[in-house]
Write a protein that holds these residues in place. Structure first.
Motif, PDB file in Angstrom:
ATOM      1  N   VAL A 101       1.318  -1.396   0.019  1.00 37.42           N
ATOM      2  CA  VAL A 101       0.052   0.190   0.151  1.00 37.42           C
ATOM      3  C   VAL A 101       0.776   0.890   0.098  1.00 37.42           C
ATOM      4  N   ALA A 102       0.070   2.153  -0.078  1.00 40.78           N
ATOM      5  CA  ALA A 102       0.817   3.601   0.124  1.00 40.78           C
ATOM      6  C   ALA A 102       2.021   3.613   1.207  1.00 40.78           C
ATOM      7  N   ASN A 103       2.928   4.936   0.998  1.00 35.45           N
ATOM      8  CA  ASN A 103       3.313   4.730   2.249  1.00 35.45           C
ATOM      9  C   ASN A 103       2.321   5.394   3.316  1.00 35.45           C
ATOM     10  N   ASP A 104       1.850   6.325   3.182  1.00 34.99           N
ATOM     11  CA  ASP A 104       0.517   7.280   3.815  1.00 34.99           C
ATOM     12  C   ASP A 104      -0.480   6.668   3.866  1.00 34.99           C
ATOM     13  N   SER A 105      -0.634   5.711   3.948  1.00 39.28           N
ATOM     14  CA  SER A 105      -1.625   4.588   3.823  1.00 39.28           C
ATOM     15  C   SER A 105      -2.507   4.029   5.486  1.00 39.28           C
ATOM     16  N   THR A 161       7.743  -9.309  -6.048  1.00 36.76           N
ATOM     17  CA  THR A 161       8.759  -8.181  -5.973  1.00 36.76           C
ATOM     18  C   THR A 161       9.961  -9.164  -5.452  1.00 36.76           C
ATOM     19  N   GLU A 162      11.675  -8.870  -6.488  1.00 33.37           N
ATOM     20  CA  GLU A 162      13.067  -9.498  -5.566  1.00 33.37           C
ATOM     21  C   GLU A 162      13.662  -8.707  -4.239  1.00 33.37           C
ATOM     22  N   THR A 163      13.680  -7.658  -4.690  1.00 34.21           N
ATOM     23  CA  THR A 163      14.538  -6.751  -3.825  1.00 34.21           C
ATOM     24  C   THR A 163      13.445  -5.652  -3.126  1.00 34.21           C
ATOM     25  N   GLY A 164      12.627  -5.493  -3.761  1.00 31.80           N
ATOM     26  CA  GLY A 164      11.677  -4.612  -2.700  1.00 31.80           C
ATOM     27  C   GLY A 164      11.511  -3.085  -2.903  1.00 31.80           C
ATOM     28  N   SER A 165      13.131  -2.864  -4.138  1.00 31.43           N
ATOM     29  CA  SER A 165      13.653  -1.605  -5.086  1.00 31.43           C
ATOM     30  C   SER A 165      12.403  -1.360  -5.310  1.00 31.43           C
ATOM     31  N   SER A 166      12.324  -2.146  -5.984  1.00 33.91           N
ATOM     32  CA  SER A 166      10.596  -0.884  -6.471  1.00 33.91           C
ATOM     33  C   SER A 166       9.805  -0.394  -6.174  1.00 33.91           C
ATOM     34  N   LEU A 167       9.576  -0.992  -5.573  1.00 30.00           N
ATOM     35  CA  LEU A 167       8.325  -1.465  -4.380  1.00 30.00           C
ATOM     36  C   LEU A 167       8.503   0.044  -3.396  1.00 30.00           C
ATOM     37  N   ARG A 168       9.585   0.702  -3.179  1.00 30.62           N
ATOM     38  CA  ARG A 168      10.029   1.586  -2.774  1.00 30.62           C
ATOM     39  C   ARG A 168      10.365   2.806  -3.310  1.00 30.62           C
ATOM     40  N   ALA A 169      11.175   2.680  -4.502  1.00 32.72           N
ATOM     41  CA  ALA A 169      10.758   3.960  -5.452  1.00 32.72           C
ATOM     42  C   ALA A 169       9.267   4.190  -5.699  1.00 32.72           C
ATOM     43  N   HIS A 170       8.552   3.271  -5.457  1.00 33.50           N
ATOM     44  CA  HIS A 170       6.780   3.978  -5.551  1.00 33.50           C
ATOM     45  C   HIS A 170       6.300   4.530  -4.397  1.00 33.50           C
ATOM     46  N   ASN A 171       7.351   4.595  -4.263  1.00 31.22           N
ATOM     47  CA  ASN A 171       6.433   4.694  -2.253  1.00 31.22           C
ATOM     48  C   ASN A 171       6.022   3.755  -1.478  1.00 31.22           C
ATOM     49  N   LEU A 172       5.604   2.798  -1.823  1.00 27.34           N
ATOM     50  CA  LEU A 172       4.774   1.711  -1.237  1.00 27.34           C
ATOM     51  C   LEU A 172       5.682   1.399  -0.160  1.00 27.34           C
ATOM     52  N   ARG A 173       4.838   0.530   0.496  1.00 26.87           N
ATOM     53  CA  ARG A 173       4.776   0.003   1.927  1.00 26.87           C
ATOM     54  C   ARG A 173       4.123  -1.549   2.154  1.00 26.87           C
ATOM     55  N   ILE A 174       5.410  -2.503   1.876  1.00 25.86           N
ATOM     56  CA  ILE A 174       4.759  -3.872   2.417  1.00 25.86           C
ATOM     57  C   ILE A 174       3.334  -4.110   3.671  1.00 25.86           C
ATOM     58  N   ILE A 175       2.482  -4.651   3.404  1.00 28.93           N
ATOM     59  CA  ILE A 175       1.808  -5.305   4.239  1.00 28.93           C
ATOM     60  C   ILE A 175       2.481  -6.326   4.945  1.00 28.93           C
ATOM     61  N   ALA A 176       2.324  -7.750   4.019  1.00 36.53           N
ATOM     62  CA  ALA A 176       2.000  -9.277   4.086  1.00 36.53           C
ATOM     63  C   ALA A 176       2.897  -9.634   2.814  1.00 36.53           C
ATOM     64  N   THR A 177       3.331 -10.509   2.978  1.00 38.35           N
ATOM     65  CA  THR A 177       3.867 -11.455   2.301  1.00 38.35           C
ATOM     66  C   THR A 177       2.248 -13.102   1.916  1.00 38.35           C
ATOM     67  N   ILE A 178       2.431 -13.065   0.638  1.00 40.46           N
ATOM     68  CA  ILE A 178       1.389 -14.226  -0.080  1.00 40.46           C
ATOM     69  C   ILE A 178       1.824 -15.286   0.215  1.00 40.46           C
ATOM     70  N   LEU A 179       3.149 -14.992  -0.906  1.00 37.14           N
ATOM     71  CA  LEU A 179       3.556 -16.414  -1.094  1.00 37.14           C
ATOM     72  C   LEU A 179       5.225 -16.319  -1.168  1.00 37.14           C
ATOM     73  N   GLN A 180       6.324 -16.811  -1.184  1.00 39.82           N
ATOM     74  CA  GLN A 180       7.618 -16.922  -1.936  1.00 39.82           C
ATOM     75  C   GLN A 180       7.919 -18.517  -3.093  1.00 39.82           C
TER      76      GLN A 180
END
Length: 289
Positions: A101-105, A161-180
């Motif tokens: 979700v968005a960082n400020d969500s 996501t592999e490293t999470g860098s793209s999510l961070r670059a788009h100001n997104l925050r991970i709230i859960a991992t669905i699967l690996q």
């Protein structure tokens, strides 16, 4: 007889071709072609999107293929797992399907997605995950550029996501991992029942896994004075035990080991101080236990 094999086109293609090369298979393809050449006349290769490969394997159009566990699950493909191949386009780490979700969500946990809108390429997997958490949400298919849809179009995304860098670059925050997810060499059940195809796939599995093991290891050889051998062995790791042989007409020994590459940086100065000379580090193509 030929083994009909599906390989992933796109972001995983180059890493897959490199892995096959280390395993002993030379695969090449023209820029616009979907039919690579391979230096094994008993294998026919098709390039296609990783998302589609499990379905074609399940339906018997392909004998086997390489695709992620995520896409096997998404397609509900009933296939045989031949090998678990831990590699991806950037690293040798598994990828994750995450809810972000968005960082400020105000959304802090999965349950907060009740009644919200979620965009993803893996609709079936995401719906099942949310249902397991008692959440009813509108899960819609995303045709790409999923990260930019939050928060203007959707409340959350389920994205790989592999490293999470793209999510961070788009100001997104991970709230859960669905699967690996790892890449799986998987086979159609009928193909697996065929003795020739099963042996062909098992041989391929041995070579591919051997190439992956070799990625993290190197060989190290050195010459050691006989009286210094106990000091060297005290600090020298190995897959099992070091190989030690006597040099011709000499009181020197040749010592050789295979070990994790990450150990070498600190190890070489240590064995040099302990008396080792003529130290050689070399790359490996395959490690077969």
């Amino acid at each position: 007889m030929k083994l009909r094999l599906g390989l992933p086109k796109g972001s995983l293609q180059e890493a897959t071709f490199q892995l096959f090369k280390k395993a002993g298979y030379n695969v090449s393809v023209g820029r616009r072609s979907y039919f690579p050449t391979i230096d094994d006349p008993e294998i026919e290769v098709l390039l296609m999107r990783a998302q589609e490969i499990p379905r074609y394997v399940h339906e018997g159009v392909l004998d086997a293929g390489l695709s992620g566990y995520d896409w096997i699950t998404e397609n509900e493909a009933d296939v045989v797992e031949v090998a678990d191949l831990v590699y991806s386009k950037q690293t040798n780490n598994p990828i994750r399907l995450v809810l972000a979700v968005a960082n400020d969500s105000d959304i802090k946990e999965v349950e907060d997605l009740q009644g919200k809108r979620v965009a993803t390429e893996l609709v079936n997997v995401t719906k099942k995950f949310l249902k397991a958490h008692g959440v009813e949400a509108a899960v819609e298919f995303s045709y790409g550029a999923t990260e930019v849809k939050v928060p203007h179009l959707v409340d959350a995304i389920a994205d790989l996501t592999e490293t999470g860098s793209s999510l961070r670059a788009h100001n997104l925050r991970i709230i859960a991992t669905i699967l690996q997810s790892n890449t799986k060499l998987h086979a159609n059940k009928a193909a697996w029942e065929d003795d020739w195809k099963r042996e062909k796939l098992q041989n391929m599995s041995v070579l591919l896994l051997g190439a992956l093991r070799a990625d993290a290891k190197v060989g190290l050889k050195m010459n050691v004075p006989e009286d210094k051998l106990p000091d060297i062995l005290a600090v020298l790791p190995a897959m099992k035990k070091p190989t030690v042989s006597k040099l011709v007409e000499s009181d020197w020994l040749a010592v050789e080991v295979v070990l994790d590459e990450k150990q070498v940086r600190d190890l070489i100065p240590a064995i040099k101080r302990a008396g080792a000379q003529d130290i050689i580090e070399y790359a490996l193509n395959k490690v077969i236990p």
